[in-house]
Design a protein around this motif. Sequence first.
Motif, mmCIF file in Angstrom:
data_model
loop_
_atom_site.group_PDB
_atom_site.id
_atom_site.type_symbol
_atom_site.label_atom_id
_atom_site.label_comp_id
_atom_site.label_asym_id
_atom_site.label_seq_id
_atom_site.Cartn_x
_atom_site.Cartn_y
_atom_site.Cartn_z
ATOM 1 N N LEU A 131 0.864 -0.537 1.442
ATOM 2 C CA LEU A 131 1.301 -0.794 0.067
ATOM 3 C C LEU A 131 2.809 -0.965 0.005
ATOM 4 N N GLU A 132 3.533 -0.085 0.678
ATOM 5 C CA GLU A 132 4.990 -0.195 0.714
ATOM 6 C C GLU A 132 5.412 -1.534 1.314
ATOM 7 N N ARG B 198 -5.755 7.790 7.298
ATOM 8 C CA ARG B 198 -6.123 6.577 6.547
ATOM 9 C C ARG B 198 -5.270 6.428 5.299
ATOM 10 N N GLN B 199 -5.023 7.514 4.598
ATOM 11 C CA GLN B 199 -4.200 7.454 3.390
ATOM 12 C C GLN B 199 -2.760 7.072 3.721
ATOM 13 N N ILE B 200 -2.240 7.589 4.826
ATOM 14 C CA ILE B 200 -0.885 7.229 5.246
ATOM 15 C C ILE B 200 -0.814 5.739 5.572
ATOM 16 N N ARG B 201 -1.835 5.214 6.271
ATOM 17 C CA ARG B 201 -1.858 3.774 6.574
ATOM 18 C C ARG B 201 -1.902 2.948 5.296
ATOM 19 N N ARG B 202 -2.700 3.394 4.315
ATOM 20 C CA ARG B 202 -2.789 2.663 3.042
ATOM 21 C C ARG B 202 -1.445 2.665 2.309
ATOM 22 N N LEU B 203 -0.789 3.821 2.264
ATOM 23 C CA LEU B 203 0.521 3.900 1.610
ATOM 24 C C LEU B 203 1.557 3.047 2.332
ATOM 25 N N ASN B 204 1.516 3.067 3.644
ATOM 26 C CA ASN B 204 2.432 2.251 4.435
ATOM 27 C C ASN B 204 2.196 0.770 4.165
#
Length: 172
Positions: free
Chosen positions: A24-25, A16-22
């Motif tokens: 955001l980018e 989930r955190q990786i999806r959020r960072l992706n």
Amino acid sequence: GMDVERMRWAVDVAARQIRRLNALEGMLLDVSRIQAGKLELHCAEVDLCAIARGVVAELGDELSRLGVALDVQAPRPVIGCWDGPRVEQVVTNLVTNAVKFGGGKPIELAVSADGQTALLSVTDHGIGIAPDTQAHIFERFHRGVSSRHYGGLGLGLYITRTIVEAHGGRVR
């Protein structure tokens, strides 16, 4: 030596955190493109109903985890010449916004056509938007509520409006 369920939980949190960072980018890149006047559309004939159903399927696990029911009303194909990935981004932004502010209540997504005009509607039953704020929520970095209670940067609806307007549409 780690418990299997604890490992699954940790992997789920990390994913989930990786999806959020992706996300955001992607948003920051889109804002840069928009500000530079370089938002490009690659239009082709696509079905808006299929895009909406695809977004709902992609968000299915998250919706289930949050206990949010999402009803899709898309009775027949709505074909148009649009940039499919950008329209998918619009639908995703609108649905995730409804999830964020909907208070766990059901969400309705409807797709229809009125003559030559495609209509996409996302309705939640959450906190609502103050009338004096409604005119501004599609502006860059504008937030209808405090970021202390609801996360986000105030970019999703700005990007949504820009994509819709680039297609010759309007959002409200």
